[in-house]
Design an enzyme around this catalytic site. Structure first.
Site, PDB file in Angstrom:
ATOM      1  N   GLY A 104      -4.960  -0.802  -1.668  1.00  0.00           N
ATOM      2  CA  GLY A 104      -4.280   0.292  -1.004  1.00  0.00           C
ATOM      3  C   GLY A 104      -4.939   0.696   0.314  1.00  0.00           C
ATOM      4  O   GLY A 104      -4.561   1.701   0.910  1.00  0.00           O
ATOM      5  N   ASP A 106       0.804  -1.221   0.000  1.00  0.00           N
ATOM      6  CA  ASP A 106       0.000   0.000   0.000  1.00  0.00           C
ATOM      7  C   ASP A 106       0.840   1.276   0.000  1.00  0.00           C
ATOM      8  O   ASP A 106       0.342   2.339  -0.312  1.00  0.00           O
ATOM      9  CB  ASP A 106      -0.924   0.027   1.219  1.00  0.00           C
TER      10      ASP A 106
END
Ligand SMILES: *[C@@H]1O[C@H](CO)[C@@H](O)[C@H](O)[C@H]1NC(C)=O
Ligand SMILES: *[C@@H]1O[C@H](CO)[C@@H](O)[C@H](O)[C@H]1NC(C)=O
Length: 701
Positions: A185, A142
């Site tokens: 993410g 992420d």
């Protein structure tokens, strides 16, 4: 670890470095292995981590651990560590795992006291193990951890995303379609933002920048505008955590319905999911993880009982150590800022690199109507010089669009300086560079020709087209070429204009610059091929591969490629070697191949030695390895320059060229305001030639 997510990441490149200290790997599910002890903690050896580099995910296992969150669990873990004499922990995980590690360290002496009281360890053992040292490395696709420009695994995830986008782009070009792509993410928009930059997406939705009221109409307007430009394919990228101004999630289905309702376009939704975690790690991740691993061990060796837990971060191109808990707190601040709708602050907190990406995206995505544009009446020429390098087109696209946005008229020069003196110069517009980001090679055409012999003609062309500034994107010839133009300034007033070079060459040999556009794609080509070569013929007898890389006299590709591919030796021009070195390398490798190791890899830079050629080295290893291993050789050649640019090169090209164009605008403006110093010889050369790190050859006029 006990984090919210404990998925595997592409980062096994750690602990390849030999250090005089015993190293154990905690196997099976991270902290759970530490709590359970037994076979889960094993001493690691040089061999046991061999051929780990190219394996995706995590070899030693990783998982969330409930037990470690309990006091009993941590007590068991402490006992297991003390019994094995372990007082240094290197933890690779997300912010949750790292916070857990810090808590463990803070509790350590209390845990040891308890173990002494219950008679499980002696007073003496408690004394010798009184301090626990922690160093963290962030493994997270992420890229949501504050304090580091990149986390381990992010670049590999970008590779997976871009592979999918490229596949969509090549198969869907023939149909009119809109694709809505959801990328991972969590609450961080990094992957979505950078993917959008790397594929030139039409719209991106990220949690840090919720769209303003009325965005629905704006988006539909933009998509229909693209249609009018005969662009058949629209791409909208949506971050998993995308929200609107009221913190309400924006889903891919919502977008799809919107597009269908307002435009009636054929619209598909693709949710990328776990493919983003899979696959082999990219070259960048292998190098990042290897360098961080080295820094982590150095940090542990230097730690004293009072040293707070640290995390190894990437700052620019350097591995640095930062206080772990400060970074964790800052990471939590970002979430808080977003929850409280302080979005601008959230972007700032995400860091310089995030902000820079966001600004570049904003700059390039929105085509302004002519009346909005400032009119500079300046003409700027862009050309590619040298061998082709992946990412050159992304740089040209970005330069052209930023230049147009700043009000200039942009001219494209074909075939480098050769095309320049022959007058192959044309105006280039916003739409002409659409879709250029993902294309390999040089769409403008590039040649190695230097300008010195054709200066008169080049000056004439500058005059004909009234060129006020020059942006040269290329390799070493571009660098030399600009020096030649500069040297001719006293003769030709036309050449007394701002000129800037953007380094783009697989060799990465431009003075003053850490990285050049194209080098990352070349490294990925080298590591992919080395992986494949190593896997080929697996199961057959022991084999050593001699591989020749490009790079001219620069050993960058051979050494860094060697690091990423796990090579046993790399021969380069900068480090002269003789027959004694070759002999000791051959002997070392022969000994190694007598163990369980089946594959050897030797890289040779193309110009490392005039006489110790690839053939010579191949024959030497073949002869000396007789009876132990056989040998194969492979010359990688031009595949290193070609192919689709890596996400890194697309973004690097985009960002650095935008910066270069902004510099040009600044200089042009200064000159038009009369701020520039005009001397009798028209120009003076900047004396900062050796201090700049990104843009080269700053020449003031
Ligand atoms: C550098 O290596 C390439 C590839 O082997 C070769 O073609 C070229 O002649 C070499 N250049 C010099 C100056 O040795
Ligand atoms: C390579 O060998 C030739 C003789 O065959 C010699 O003239 C030349 O200097 C050698 N090159 C280098 C770099 O030593």
């Amino acid at each position: 670890g006990p984090g919210v997510r404990g998925g595997p990441r592409g980062g096994n490149a750690i602990s390849k470095e030999g250090v005089n200290m015993q190293i154990c790997l905690v196997r099976s599910q991270g902290y759970q292995g530490m709590v359970d002890g037994g076979d889960n903690i094993k001493e690691a050896s040089w061999e046991s981590v061999s051929s780990m580099l190219q394996v995706g995910g995590t070899v030693i296992g990783s998982a969330r651990c409930k037990d470690f969150r309990t006091h009993e669990g941590r007590l068991d873990a402490a006992l297991n560590l003390v019994q094995r004499g372990i007082t240094n922990l290197c933890v690779i995980g997300g912010d949750g795992s790292l916070t857990g590690a810090n808590l463990f360290r803070e509790e350590w002496s209390g845990l040891l006291d308890e173990l002494v009281q219950s008679g499980q360890i002696s007073e003496e053992a408690a004394q010798t193990h009184s301090a626990l040292h922690i160093v963290g490395m962030v493994g997270s696709i992420d890229n949501d951890f504050c304090g580091t420009d990149m986390t381990i695994g992010t670049d590999s995830a970008l590779h997976r995303i871009i592979e999918v986008v490229d596949a969509i782009m090549t198969t869907a070009q023939s149909h009119q379609r809109t694709f809505v792509l959801e990328v991972m993410g969590r609450h961080c928009g990094y992957l979505a933002l950078v993917s959008a930059l790397a594929c030139g997406a039409d719209w991106v939705l990220i949690p840090e920048m919720p769209p303003k009221d009325g965005w629905e109409e704006q988006m539909c307007h933009k998509l229909s505008e693209n249609r009018a430009d005969k662009k058949r394919l629209n791409i909208i990228i949506v971050a998993e955590g995308a929200i609107d101004q009221n913190n309400k999630p924006i889903t891919t289905d919502l977008i799809k319905d919107l597009v269908v309702r307002c435009l009636g376009f054929d619209t598909r939704v693709t949710i990328l999911g776990h493919v983003q975690r899979g696959g082999t790690p990219s070259a960048f991740d292998r190098i990042l993880a290897s360098r961080m691993g080295v820094e982590a061990v150095l940090a542990l060796l230097e730690a004293s009982p009072g040293t707070p837990a640290c995390v190894v971060s990437l700052c620019g191109n350097q591995a640095v150590r930062l206080p772990l808990m400060e970074c964790v707190q800052m990471t939590q601040e970002v979430q808080k800022a977003m929850d409280e709708k302080r979005f601008e602050e959230a972007v700032k907190l995400r860091g310089r690199s995030f902000e820079n990406n966001l600004n570049t995206y904003k700059l390039l995505s929105h085509r302004k109507i002519d009346t909005e544009l400032p009119h500079s009446s300046f003409n700027v020429a862009v050309l590619n010089v040298g061998a082709p390098a992946a990412g050159m087109n992304a740089a040209v696209r970005s330069a052209v669009r930023v230049g147009i946005t700043e009000g200039h008229t942009l001219f494209a020069v074909n075939d480098g300086f050769e095309g320049f003196y022959k007058g192959q110069i044309k105006e280039i517009n916003w739409g002409d560079v659409g879709g250029w980001t993902g294309q390999g090679g040089s769409l403008l055409g590039t040649k190695r020709t230097l300008p010195a012999k054709h200066i008169d003609k080049i000056a004439e062309q500058m005059k004909i087209h009234n060129i006020n500034a020059l942006l040269v994107i290329g390799g070493f010839e571009a660098y030399l070429g600009l020096l030649e133009l500069q040297a001719a300034r006293s003769k030709h007033a036309e050449l007394c204009v701002p000129m800037v070079m953007v380094p783009a060459t697989v060799s990465n040999n431009i003075p003053g610059s850490d990285l050049s556009i194209g080098a990352d794609t070349a490294l990925n080509a080298i590591t992919d091929t080395c992986d494949r070569i190593k896997q080929s013929a697996s199961g057959t007898k022991r084999r050593v591969f001699i591989i020749e890389t490009m790079g001219g006299y620069c050993g960058y590709l051979a050494t860094v490629g060697g690091l990423a591919a796990g090579a046993d030796a790399a021969y380069i021009y900068e480090e002269p070697f003789d027959i004694r070195d070759l002999q000791s390398n051959v002997e070392h490798l022969t000994e190694k191949m007598k163990t369980s190791i089946q594959r050897g890899l030797v890289l040779r830079n193309e110009n490392c030695s005039e006489n110790y050629t690839t053939d010579f080295i191949y024959q030497l290893y073949s002869e000396e390895g007789k009876g132990v291993f056989d040998c194969r050789k492979n010359i990688l050649g031009h595949m290193q320059q070609g192919g689709a640019p890596s996400p890194f090169d697309r973004n690097f090209g985009t960002k650095i060229a935008a910066k270069a164009m902004q510099w040009i605008s600044k200089k042009l403006k200064e000159c038009s305001l009369g701020l520039c110093e005009v001397r009798t010889d028209f120009c003076y050369k900047s004396n900062r030639k050796h201090t700049y790190s990104t843009l080269l050859q700053e020449i003031k006029c």
